[in-house]
Write a protein that holds these residues in place. Structure first.
Motif, short mmCIF file in Angstrom:
data_model
loop_
_atom_site.label_atom_id
_atom_site.label_comp_id
_atom_site.label_asym_id
_atom_site.label_seq_id
_atom_site.Cartn_x
_atom_site.Cartn_y
_atom_site.Cartn_z
N GLY A 26 0.82 -1.20 0.00
CA GLY A 26 0.00 0.00 0.00
C GLY A 26 0.86 1.26 0.00
O GLY A 26 1.93 1.30 -0.60
N TYR A 27 0.39 2.28 0.69
CA TYR A 27 1.14 3.52 0.84
C TYR A 27 1.65 3.68 2.27
O TYR A 27 1.83 4.80 2.75
N THR A 28 1.90 2.54 2.92
CA THR A 28 2.32 2.58 4.32
C THR A 28 3.74 3.11 4.49
O THR A 28 4.15 3.39 5.62
N PHE A 29 4.49 3.22 3.40
CA PHE A 29 5.85 3.76 3.48
C PHE A 29 5.84 5.25 3.75
O PHE A 29 6.85 5.84 4.15
N GLY A 30 4.69 5.89 3.53
CA GLY A 30 4.57 7.31 3.85
C GLY A 30 5.04 8.23 2.74
O GLY A 30 4.83 7.96 1.55
N ALA A 31 5.71 9.32 3.12
CA ALA A 31 6.07 10.38 2.19
C ALA A 31 6.94 9.90 1.04
O ALA A 31 6.89 10.44 -0.06
N GLY A 32 7.73 8.85 1.29
CA GLY A 32 8.60 8.34 0.24
C GLY A 32 7.85 7.81 -0.96
O GLY A 32 8.41 7.74 -2.07
N THR A 90 15.81 5.54 -1.50
CA THR A 90 14.36 5.41 -1.33
C THR A 90 13.90 4.00 -1.69
O THR A 90 13.06 3.41 -0.99
N GLU A 91 14.44 3.44 -2.76
CA GLU A 91 14.07 2.08 -3.15
C GLU A 91 14.50 1.07 -2.09
O GLU A 91 13.74 0.15 -1.75
N LEU A 92 15.69 1.25 -1.54
CA LEU A 92 16.16 0.37 -0.47
C LEU A 92 15.33 0.54 0.79
O LEU A 92 15.01 -0.44 1.48
N GLY A 93 14.95 1.77 1.08
CA GLY A 93 14.12 2.03 2.26
C GLY A 93 12.76 1.39 2.15
O GLY A 93 12.22 0.85 3.13
N LEU A 94 12.17 1.43 0.95
CA LEU A 94 10.86 0.80 0.75
C LEU A 94 10.96 -0.71 0.90
O LEU A 94 10.07 -1.34 1.48
#
Length: 270
Positions: free
Chosen positions: A212-218, A247-251
């Motif tokens: 979903g969009y649970t990663f937030g602002a990223g 950002t890709e690694l963080g997701l």
């Protein structure tokens, strides 16, 4: 002993209403599930009466708990999916009581073909190949694969084909699963690669868990190229030389942490 985990009458404990004999010594406690009054109690947690090597010592109660396991099963030709897989594992391992386990799917191409495609050699790889029969031991799955014309690579597709026996008996039914992917271009299938993989889960009765969009602002940033979507983490590989962005690694790490949290919340007691 009955189905509900009841015990045989004690040979040393007097019946109800009869005063105890102070000269009688109680026998060591048998193997008893915690909260045995609840018949549906998970069999994975036991309170065990263990005797030490010295027979003069009393038994010591020891609580044994099984760690929940999420199998991170991936195919990576050029290494981009593997980088995501390792970040996913970091996220899973950050949740107490849950462990991420990395597995590869078998390669289907000959070495000569891989050489022509300039795919790097794996060498002495510490990541084992996934044995289909072992999938029943997982509490959840995260599958990673590159795209081929907007759907999963043939190697991952062949792996799912090999799960036929598990499908016949629906042994994976009810297990949560998600996807992370790699594509060569921005229009190369960051969403469709995961979307077209969902039928594999459906036929097994597995539960698809999107990030979903649970990663937030990223998830909403527009100031750079970013792989990933609500379907799962992703990376753009370009011609093979592009490295995943922070950002890709963080997701990817977030997806592992998110899945582990859900498995811990709704899965079997560890």
């Amino acid at each position: 002993m009955g189905k509900g985990g009841g015990c045989f009458p004690s040979k040393t404990r007097p019946p109800i209403g009869v005063p105890p004999d102070n000269n009688t010594q109680a026998s060591p406690a048998p193997l008893i599930p915690e909260e045995a009054a609840e018949e549906e109690q998970s069999p994975q947690i036991f309170t065990v009466a263990q005797k030490t090597s010295d027979s003069n010592h009393d038994g010591e109660l020891v609580s044994k708990k099984r760690r929940l396991k999420i199998y991170i099963i991936f195919y990576s030709m050029y290494g981009h999916v593997e980088i995501l897989a390792r970040k996913v594992k970091q996220g899973v391992d950050s949740i107490e009581g849950v462990e991420g386990v990395l597995y590869r799917v078998p390669e289907t191409l000959a070495n000569e073909t891989l050489d022509q495609m300039r795919a790097p050699h794996k060498g002495n790889d510490e990541v084992p190949s996934m044995c289909v029969e072992e999938m029943v031991n997982a509490d959840g799955f995260l599958f990673g694969f590159p795209t081929r014309f907007g759907s999963m690579a043939a190697q991952m597709n062949a792996f799912f084909d090999s799960t036929h026996e598990l499908w016949v008996e629906q042994k994976l039914a009810g297990k949560p699963a998600g996807f992370f992917v790699s594509t060569g271009t921005q229009g190369g299938g960051q969403e469709t690669t995961a979307l077209t993989a969902i039928p594999h889960l459906v036929h097994h009765g597995m539960i698809y868990v999107p990030v979903g969009y649970t990663f937030g602002a990223g998830m909403f940033r527009m100031d750079g190229i970013r792989g990933g979507s609500p379907y799962g983490a992703g990376v753009y590989s370009g011609d093979g030389s592009r490295e995943p962005s922070e950002t890709e690694l963080g997701l990817a790490e977030h997806q592992g942490r998110y899945m582990a949290t859900l498995v811990k919340r709704f899965g079997p007691s560890p």
